[in-house]
Design a protein around this motif. Sequence first.
Motif, PDB file in Angstrom:
ATOM      1  N   UNK A  29       0.809  -1.208   0.000  1.00  0.00           N
ATOM      2  CA  UNK A  29       0.000   0.000   0.000  1.00  0.00           C
ATOM      3  C   UNK A  29       0.843   1.259   0.000  1.00  0.00           C
ATOM      4  N   UNK A  30       0.418   2.250  -0.789  1.00  0.00           N
ATOM      5  CA  UNK A  30       1.177   3.495  -0.913  1.00  0.00           C
ATOM      6  C   UNK A  30       0.221   4.651  -1.211  1.00  0.00           C
ATOM      7  N   UNK A  31       0.497   5.814  -0.626  1.00  0.00           N
ATOM      8  CA  UNK A  31      -0.241   7.042  -0.944  1.00  0.00           C
ATOM      9  C   UNK A  31       0.709   7.938  -1.737  1.00  0.00           C
ATOM     10  N   UNK A  32       0.592   7.968  -3.060  1.00  0.00           N
ATOM     11  CA  UNK A  32       1.614   8.626  -3.892  1.00  0.00           C
ATOM     12  C   UNK A  32       1.464  10.143  -4.007  1.00  0.00           C
ATOM     13  N   UNK A  33       1.374  10.818  -2.866  1.00  0.00           N
ATOM     14  CA  UNK A  33       1.279  12.282  -2.883  1.00  0.00           C
ATOM     15  C   UNK A  33       2.162  12.869  -1.788  1.00  0.00           C
ATOM     16  N   UNK A  34       3.338  12.250  -1.606  1.00  0.00           N
ATOM     17  CA  UNK A  34       4.220  12.620  -0.507  1.00  0.00           C
ATOM     18  C   UNK A  34       5.660  12.709  -1.001  1.00  0.00           C
ATOM     19  N   UNK A  35       5.866  13.598  -1.943  1.00  0.00           N
ATOM     20  CA  UNK A  35       7.183  13.793  -2.552  1.00  0.00           C
ATOM     21  C   UNK A  35       8.175  14.307  -1.511  1.00  0.00           C
ATOM     22  N   UNK A  75      -3.683   4.175  -2.305  1.00  0.00           N
ATOM     23  CA  UNK A  75      -4.784   4.508  -1.395  1.00  0.00           C
ATOM     24  C   UNK A  75      -4.490   5.844  -0.740  1.00  0.00           C
ATOM     25  N   UNK A  76      -5.489   6.439  -0.106  1.00  0.00           N
ATOM     26  CA  UNK A  76      -5.251   7.622   0.713  1.00  0.00           C
ATOM     27  C   UNK A  76      -4.473   7.200   1.949  1.00  0.00           C
ATOM     28  N   UNK A  77      -3.633   8.091   2.454  1.00  0.00           N
ATOM     29  CA  UNK A  77      -2.776   7.735   3.574  1.00  0.00           C
ATOM     30  C   UNK A  77      -3.575   7.239   4.780  1.00  0.00           C
ATOM     31  N   UNK A  98      -7.783  -5.174   6.718  1.00  0.00           N
ATOM     32  CA  UNK A  98      -8.792  -5.873   5.920  1.00  0.00           C
ATOM     33  C   UNK A  98      -8.167  -6.848   4.924  1.00  0.00           C
ATOM     34  N   UNK A  99      -6.824  -6.966   4.966  1.00  0.00           N
ATOM     35  CA  UNK A  99      -6.059  -7.865   4.109  1.00  0.00           C
ATOM     36  C   UNK A  99      -6.169  -7.519   2.625  1.00  0.00           C
ATOM     37  N   UNK A 100      -6.427  -6.241   2.348  1.00  0.00           N
ATOM     38  CA  UNK A 100      -6.416  -5.788   0.962  1.00  0.00           C
ATOM     39  C   UNK A 100      -4.982  -5.530   0.489  1.00  0.00           C
ATOM     40  N   UNK A 101      -4.091  -5.324   1.460  1.00  0.00           N
ATOM     41  CA  UNK A 101      -2.670  -5.189   1.181  1.00  0.00           C
ATOM     42  C   UNK A 101      -1.894  -6.005   2.215  1.00  0.00           C
ATOM     43  N   UNK A 102      -0.632  -6.297   1.908  1.00  0.00           N
ATOM     44  CA  UNK A 102       0.208  -7.087   2.816  1.00  0.00           C
ATOM     45  C   UNK A 102       1.136  -6.225   3.648  1.00  0.00           C
ATOM     46  N   UNK A 103       1.457  -5.040   3.147  1.00  0.00           N
ATOM     47  CA  UNK A 103       2.355  -4.148   3.879  1.00  0.00           C
ATOM     48  C   UNK A 103       2.132  -2.719   3.431  1.00  0.00           C
ATOM     49  N   UNK A 104       2.691  -1.788   4.199  1.00  0.00           N
ATOM     50  CA  UNK A 104       2.597  -0.362   3.884  1.00  0.00           C
ATOM     51  C   UNK A 104       4.004   0.188   3.683  1.00  0.00           C
TER      52      UNK A 104
END
Length: 250
Positions: A36-42, A76-78, A87-93
């Motif tokens: 999982x990643x929120x790609x708005x954190x340059x 996803x959003x942060x 919820x097991x939609x991802x394995x790690x952040x």
Amino acid sequence: MKKIFKFLTLAFIALLTIACGNDSNKGSTVTNLKVGIAPNYKPFDYKIDSKLTGFDVDLVEEIAKKNNFKITWVEANFDGLIPALKAEKIDMIASGMSATDERRQNVDFTKPYFKSKNLYIKLKANDALNSKNDLEGKKIGVMLGTLQEDAAKKIKDAEIQSNKDLNIAILALKNNKIDAIVMDQDVAKGFLAENPELITFYQEDDDSEGFSFAFDKNKHKEILSQFNKSIDELKAGGFYKKLLEKYGLE
């Protein structure tokens, strides 16, 4: 005819065995991870021409290469990353997430891979703000779900505006709709460079151990251990230093 049939049968069995063997090896050696990643954190997590990039992305991809992990990035959003993990939609952040005692109640963190601070930003023309105490009763913009949001909420009588994207807060500040923004100091560098009318006026520790990768509680212990080992190896081998230089984080 029988000899030909026998030969074809043996050849078919041999090909089938090889194919099955390859699948078996692949399954036993490749670990698939939904990250999982929120790609708005340059400069840690962002996009260039629709392609994910950033310090976190490069670091995870290199660790994956070392350990034969197959990475599937899930955006996803942060503030939705930990719920997605539970919820097991991802394995790690892997998204510039700071390790805190509160978050540790729900997730397991790797060792920290980067340490940062909170930075307070205002309009250069605003002479009324010179310290954190000056923010009492003021309007403050932050990114939703971050430690900077927690810090702003502790300021007496402050009105907090939490956004899913810091660009919204920047626009609000430039239009005098808020008085200041609290953000990570290394994320702030890019915004300050692009907006010369903004300056920093206060800095503090973010009260965390630093940025870490997160896994669901009591799951993936072996993979977490591999990440910890790889972080140490990449620091010792020079790759980590090159990443710091690449993204201006020295």
